[in-house]
Enzyme design. Sequence first.
Site, PDB file in Angstrom:
ATOM      1  N   GLU A  46       0.800  -1.229   0.000  1.00  0.00           N
ATOM      2  CA  GLU A  46       0.000   0.000   0.000  1.00  0.00           C
ATOM      3  C   GLU A  46       0.835   1.282   0.000  1.00  0.00           C
ATOM      4  O   GLU A  46       0.306   2.359  -0.232  1.00  0.00           O
ATOM      5  CB  GLU A  46      -1.003  -0.002   1.153  1.00  0.00           C
ATOM      6  CG  GLU A  46      -0.387  -0.005   2.556  1.00  0.00           C
ATOM      7  CD  GLU A  46      -0.226  -1.419   3.096  1.00  0.00           C
ATOM      8  OE1 GLU A  46      -0.165  -2.374   2.304  1.00  0.00           O
ATOM      9  OE2 GLU A  46      -0.153  -1.547   4.339  1.00  0.00           O
ATOM     10  N   ASN A  47       2.136   1.161   0.243  1.00  0.00           N
ATOM     11  CA  ASN A  47       2.953   2.374   0.149  1.00  0.00           C
ATOM     12  C   ASN A  47       3.226   2.761  -1.305  1.00  0.00           C
ATOM     13  O   ASN A  47       3.820   3.813  -1.548  1.00  0.00           O
ATOM     14  CB  ASN A  47       4.268   2.196   0.913  1.00  0.00           C
ATOM     15  CG  ASN A  47       5.110   1.058   0.385  1.00  0.00           C
ATOM     16  OD1 ASN A  47       4.591  -0.023   0.092  1.00  0.00           O
ATOM     17  ND2 ASN A  47       6.387   1.297   0.240  1.00  0.00           N
TER      18      ASN A  47
END
Lengths: 218, 232
Positions: A46-47
């Site tokens: 998700e980064n």
Amino acid sequence: MLDKTGIAKRIAKEVQDGYYVNLGIGIPTLVANFVRKDIDVEFQSENGVLGMGPFPIEGEEDADIINAGKQTITTLDGASFFDSSLSFSMIRGKHVNLTILGAMEVSENGDIANWKIPGKMIKGMGGAMDLVASADNIIVAMMHTNKRGESKLLKRCSLPLTGVNCVKKIVTNLAVLQVTNKGFKLLERAPGVSVNTIKNATEGHLIVEGDIPEMVLE
Amino acid sequence: MINKKIDTVSQALHGVANNMTLMLGGFGLCGIPENAIAELVKLGVKGLTCISNNAGVDDFGLGLLLQNRQVKKMISSYVGENDEFERQMLSGELDVELLPQGTLAERCRAAQAGFPAIYTPAGYGTEVAEGKETRDFDGKMYVLEHAFKADFSFVKAWKGDEAGNLIFKGTARNFNPNMCGAAKITVAEVEELLPVGALDPNQIHIPGIFVQRIFEGKTYEKRIEQRTVRQK
């Protein structure tokens, strides 16, 4: 009884050809090691990366290429980088097919708690609340009981919630369970674990129907 | 071409004052505006509200501002890895608002895009949604989250040009593009500042219209939090 690697191996069998998968920190991260080699799967972090590869060879670490656990990683051919907003568009928009994450507690109606112990541990939810609020397919990887031997599969969660009514499947060191509107339905037993052992370790309502098969890991 | 180039970091931070709200890009220590943070420490401005996914580590990143007691409030999604932060939070010295990571990104983007608020499913039914407006859309519940209002946005990019156009590298992109143009003044620091014409317009991630000031950062430490490797 399974160890953490065993849990990861069993969950890896849930990963299907063509899936985009988000793996949480801890046991879920191990799942990537055991996914069948003959299917095409892409891992999202998700980064801001899709198409994550293994850790870099020593000396080739790049501080600008990490996963959500802040570990140095590599990317595979076909990978892409993107900003946080677009990353969570993939997640909330249900483009990611499978979310695997850890938990401190799960309740029989599918509530999950994994981000805060009041007065003790406040690290934050990171992306977990976005993941559980949207994904259709959420598998929780965790030990069946906590360090004090208390069940983590409860009637109601006692810790602050991460999401409500969202967990579909749970794989623990003792069993595979499905969350139904009537409670935890026992699907499989870990090797050498009896139904009674699972019953005793489950505080929430456990549904046992017919013979419960033993997990097949390989 | 409208020239956004600033020569020094101290000029780039001109106007930063006590009690302001700042956005700072980065995920962990990846893609953080190292030069701007160092200058904020030097300026000693206090009472800051910082919007940033994480709070750095004890001796680097936003942790430096925390050690210096310059931060009044942190708005983040994950704040582990920082003992001083935890101490200040548990003792009540530091006000902390924890938000889902996607909500944090979208509240930045809403400010950038001119939306007063957005509805998100994240956090519904949890303490994050307490006191917030909720609404049913097609049988699913959503939480109303407002756009952030910030004075300065500090972002870090890989390459930029004097018109303020930005290109990011790897996962150092993260929140940085979402914070551009999301505050009254956006200050971009880049590893390499090029003259206009040097960057291919097809490859620009953030157009210069979202950036008011751009400068070339001096040295980047780019500290790695978790060095994980495999053998050959």
